[in-house]
Design a protein around this motif. Sequence first.
Motif, PDB file in Angstrom:
ATOM      1  N   LEU A   1     -10.120  -7.509   9.492  1.00  0.00           N
ATOM      2  CA  LEU A   1      -9.555  -8.107   9.510  1.00  0.00           C
ATOM      3  C   LEU A   1      -8.771  -9.591   9.907  1.00  0.00           C
ATOM      4  CD1 LEU A   1      -7.582  -9.389   6.634  1.00  0.00           C
ATOM      5  CD2 LEU A   1      -6.384  -7.108   6.583  1.00  0.00           C
ATOM      6  N   ARG A   2      -8.119  -9.302  10.897  1.00  0.00           N
ATOM      7  CA  ARG A   2      -7.158 -10.117  11.938  1.00  0.00           C
ATOM      8  C   ARG A   2      -8.266 -10.786  12.271  1.00  0.00           C
ATOM      9  NH1 ARG A   2      -3.413  -9.401   8.599  1.00  0.00           N
ATOM     10  NH2 ARG A   2      -2.728  -7.543   8.086  1.00  0.00           N
ATOM     11  N   ALA A   3      -9.055 -10.412  13.307  1.00  0.00           N
ATOM     12  CA  ALA A   3     -10.027 -11.265  13.702  1.00  0.00           C
ATOM     13  C   ALA A   3     -10.986 -12.118  12.897  1.00  0.00           C
ATOM     14  CB  ALA A   3     -11.236 -10.171  14.585  1.00  0.00           C
TER      15      ALA A   3
ATOM     16  N   THR B   1       0.771  -6.695  17.003  1.00  0.00           N
ATOM     17  CA  THR B   1      -0.505  -6.401  17.224  1.00  0.00           C
ATOM     18  C   THR B   1      -1.602  -7.442  16.408  1.00  0.00           C
ATOM     19  OG1 THR B   1      -3.111  -4.574  17.660  1.00  0.00           O
ATOM     20  CG2 THR B   1      -1.409  -4.272  16.266  1.00  0.00           C
ATOM     21  N   ASP B   2      -0.889  -6.804  15.083  1.00  0.00           N
ATOM     22  CA  ASP B   2      -2.044  -7.879  14.210  1.00  0.00           C
ATOM     23  C   ASP B   2      -1.776  -9.539  14.232  1.00  0.00           C
ATOM     24  OD1 ASP B   2      -2.909  -4.849  12.796  1.00  0.00           O
ATOM     25  OD2 ASP B   2      -1.535  -5.734  11.192  1.00  0.00           O
ATOM     26  N   GLY B   3      -0.598  -9.776  15.186  1.00  0.00           N
ATOM     27  CA  GLY B   3      -0.671 -11.466  15.147  1.00  0.00           C
ATOM     28  C   GLY B   3      -1.567 -11.907  16.768  1.00  0.00           C
TER      29      GLY B   3
ATOM     30  N   LEU C   1       0.631  -0.952  -0.071  1.00  0.00           N
ATOM     31  CA  LEU C   1       0.096  -0.240   0.010  1.00  0.00           C
ATOM     32  C   LEU C   1       1.011   1.099   0.402  1.00  0.00           C
ATOM     33  CD1 LEU C   1      -2.524  -0.832   2.612  1.00  0.00           C
ATOM     34  CD2 LEU C   1      -3.563  -0.791   0.104  1.00  0.00           C
ATOM     35  N   LYS C   2       2.330   1.306   0.693  1.00  0.00           N
ATOM     36  CA  LYS C   2       3.061   2.320   1.278  1.00  0.00           C
ATOM     37  C   LYS C   2       3.404   2.773  -0.398  1.00  0.00           C
ATOM     38  CE  LYS C   2       0.975   0.938   4.370  1.00  0.00           C
ATOM     39  NZ  LYS C   2       1.988   0.956   5.785  1.00  0.00           N
ATOM     40  N   VAL C   3       3.732   1.579  -1.054  1.00  0.00           N
ATOM     41  CA  VAL C   3       4.895   1.483  -2.415  1.00  0.00           C
ATOM     42  C   VAL C   3       3.816   1.979  -3.121  1.00  0.00           C
ATOM     43  CG1 VAL C   3       5.906   0.429  -4.497  1.00  0.00           C
ATOM     44  CG2 VAL C   3       5.974   0.168  -1.848  1.00  0.00           C
TER      45      VAL C   3
ATOM     46  N   ILE D   1      -6.130  11.409  12.897  1.00  0.00           N
ATOM     47  CA  ILE D   1      -5.007  11.636  12.010  1.00  0.00           C
ATOM     48  C   ILE D   1      -3.851  13.394  13.144  1.00  0.00           C
ATOM     49  CG2 ILE D   1      -6.125  10.514  10.376  1.00  0.00           C
ATOM     50  CD1 ILE D   1      -7.227  13.701   9.424  1.00  0.00           C
ATOM     51  N   ASP D   2      -4.391  12.883  13.902  1.00  0.00           N
ATOM     52  CA  ASP D   2      -3.602  14.179  14.304  1.00  0.00           C
ATOM     53  C   ASP D   2      -1.913  14.239  14.483  1.00  0.00           C
ATOM     54  OD1 ASP D   2      -3.411  12.018  16.286  1.00  0.00           O
ATOM     55  OD2 ASP D   2      -2.842  13.552  17.921  1.00  0.00           O
ATOM     56  N   LEU D   3      -1.273  13.619  14.063  1.00  0.00           N
ATOM     57  CA  LEU D   3      -0.076  13.436  13.999  1.00  0.00           C
ATOM     58  C   LEU D   3      -0.062  14.082  12.386  1.00  0.00           C
ATOM     59  CD1 LEU D   3       1.178   9.494  15.418  1.00  0.00           C
ATOM     60  CD2 LEU D   3       1.808  12.586  16.687  1.00  0.00           C
TER      61      LEU D   3
ATOM     62  N   THR E   1      -2.332  -3.480  23.383  1.00  0.00           N
ATOM     63  CA  THR E   1      -2.037  -2.110  24.120  1.00  0.00           C
ATOM     64  C   THR E   1      -2.095  -1.639  22.912  1.00  0.00           C
ATOM     65  OG1 THR E   1       0.564  -2.258  23.343  1.00  0.00           O
ATOM     66  CG2 THR E   1      -0.042  -3.482  25.654  1.00  0.00           C
ATOM     67  N   ILE E   2      -2.002  -1.790  21.427  1.00  0.00           N
ATOM     68  CA  ILE E   2      -1.607  -0.193  20.733  1.00  0.00           C
ATOM     69  C   ILE E   2      -3.796  -0.277  20.122  1.00  0.00           C
ATOM     70  CG2 ILE E   2      -1.170  -0.411  18.217  1.00  0.00           C
ATOM     71  CD1 ILE E   2       1.077  -0.766  19.775  1.00  0.00           C
ATOM     72  N   TYR E   3      -4.503  -0.692  20.212  1.00  0.00           N
ATOM     73  CA  TYR E   3      -5.335  -0.583  19.933  1.00  0.00           C
ATOM     74  C   TYR E   3      -6.803  -0.573  20.841  1.00  0.00           C
ATOM     75  CZ  TYR E   3      -3.982  -0.399  15.175  1.00  0.00           C
ATOM     76  OH  TYR E   3      -3.484  -0.180  13.792  1.00  0.00           O
TER      77      TYR E   3
ATOM     78  N   VAL F   1       3.999   5.963  18.927  1.00  0.00           N
ATOM     79  CA  VAL F   1       4.572   5.740  17.533  1.00  0.00           C
ATOM     80  C   VAL F   1       3.624   5.544  16.774  1.00  0.00           C
ATOM     81  CG1 VAL F   1       6.615   4.247  16.844  1.00  0.00           C
ATOM     82  CG2 VAL F   1       5.745   4.760  18.543  1.00  0.00           C
ATOM     83  N   SER F   2       3.340   5.363  15.416  1.00  0.00           N
ATOM     84  CA  SER F   2       3.136   5.796  14.244  1.00  0.00           C
ATOM     85  C   SER F   2       3.611   5.329  13.345  1.00  0.00           C
ATOM     86  CB  SER F   2       1.499   7.289  14.042  1.00  0.00           C
ATOM     87  OG  SER F   2       1.397   6.674  12.698  1.00  0.00           O
ATOM     88  N   VAL F   3       2.795   3.977  12.303  1.00  0.00           N
ATOM     89  CA  VAL F   3       4.073   3.065  11.861  1.00  0.00           C
ATOM     90  C   VAL F   3       3.002   4.241  10.364  1.00  0.00           C
ATOM     91  CG1 VAL F   3       3.552   1.165   9.593  1.00  0.00           C
ATOM     92  CG2 VAL F   3       3.246   1.048  11.972  1.00  0.00           C
ATOM     93  N   THR F   4       2.443   4.176   9.922  1.00  0.00           N
ATOM     94  CA  THR F   4       1.617   5.120   8.504  1.00  0.00           C
ATOM     95  C   THR F   4       1.879   6.473   8.689  1.00  0.00           C
ATOM     96  OG1 THR F   4      -0.297   5.144   9.195  1.00  0.00           O
ATOM     97  CG2 THR F   4      -0.231   3.390   7.922  1.00  0.00           C
ATOM     98  N   CYS F   5       1.922   6.848  10.004  1.00  0.00           N
ATOM     99  CA  CYS F   5       2.571   8.504   9.779  1.00  0.00           C
ATOM    100  C   CYS F   5       4.344   8.986  10.014  1.00  0.00           C
ATOM    101  CB  CYS F   5       1.931   8.662  11.434  1.00  0.00           C
ATOM    102  SG  CYS F   5       2.358  10.413  10.819  1.00  0.00           S
TER     103      CYS F   5
END
Length: 420
Positions: A372-374, A305-307, A26-28, A124-126, A327-329, A163-167
């Motif tokens: 998705l993950r659930a 968290t996705d695992g 998605l990022k590429v 989306i504050d960051l 702890t993430i969501y 810490v934010s991955v997409t940001c």
Amino acid sequence: MAKFIIQGGTKVHGTIAVTGAKNHALKVFAASILSEEPMTITNVPEIEDIFRITEILEDLGVTISHPHRNKYVIDTSTITKRQLPKKLVPKLRASIVLTGPMLARFGKVIFPHPGGCAIGRRPIDLFIAGYKAMGAKYEEKNGVNIFTAPNGLKGARFVFPTVSVTCTETLMMAATLAKGKTTLVNAAREPEIQALAEYLNMQGARIEGAGTNEIVIEGVERLSAGVCEIIPDRIEVLSFLYLALAAKSKLTITACNPEHIETPLQLLKDAGAKLDIKETSITTHPWKTMKPIKVVTREYPGFPTDGQSPLTVLLTQIPGESEVEETIYSNRLFYTDMLNRMGAEVDMHTPQHITVHGGTPLRAKVVESPDLRAGIAMVIAAVIAKGTSEINNIYQIDRGYEQIDKRLRSIGVNIKRAKV
Ligand code: EPU
């Protein structure tokens, strides 16, 4: 609308290959906007989230060809718009990553809030703070966010309070075309971020430190054409690992990179799972005894968290008390209600903390795929539950797992896709 019908109580066997990582691809796709020259991307997973980002890019005027399965060629020289489509953005929360490259290349981007989702608040504050730090002007008008930087973005020092991955990825991409130096402090360190930076550097960007918590980017005038191979999906590897162990089966997972999942692998080894780990494959073995696991989800290199939800299904099969702290969501444990309906014994202490009293057989049920993950967790639960389960809302699963039904059938799962 479609559902999965799974005849459970079976083992899995054989070999399954992992696809390219959704959260790299998605990022590429977003990074393609940074260059006027075409980008060729291989090992792209054929999943709904990729179809959605393709639609959004095409709406902007981008030309995308798909010469064969898993390969895309993106030409953004034809972009005409500066506004992300209101109708499509809510279908893909990750569309926010397009905003950084748009702002950096065109000095303007307009987009609606991408919305929350089943797993919790998604602010989306960051992003807003990051673009402002880089000199962009911000305005919110008629429910859309408008950022402008007519003379281009300026390099800045930006400290992430969270810490934010997409940001991290979005500001890193934006900074490649900014004037001067940008330093991202307390940046996320996921392997997909490092892979994105390596790709951008091949196109002429000057990024150092990706994969650590401080990334330094020297802005350049332009990026050239590029070729990028998407890295293996580490969350898919975990999903298959937990499936095979929950079904007490021997399965070989290929085309993966075990270095990206060291923490989850260590947890399994400490719990007594026997795994043959090679450079690009992992083989599981049937087990008689495993110890309960205590897991806390964390930013990389911690447990992802996705695992968490697919692991929890395995925990229902390990006798003893396992603990999961998310702890993430804020809302990512509620699917455990459905596991309890299937015969699991999960106590929820708070919405972010559960105890799993493991060693309970699961029973088939009609369940939903809340996210998705659930959703993949429900598939794993249905595979090990005796009887016929139905899983609804499988669009959520198709968002991130390519042809999961066909691939699971190839390892012995009795799964059918049916219309609702
Ligand atoms: N956050 C803020 N403000 C922001 C952005 C994030 O407070 O402006 C908070 C979030 O609310 C959350 C925390 O920061 O509590 C971390 O979220 P992050 O921003 O890191 O998540 P993300 O970048 O939106 C990516 C993945 C997720 C994965 C998380 C954590 C993509 C497209 N998505 O999301 O993947 O769970 O990182 O690793 O890369 C999935 O694939 O199923 C998925 C949800």
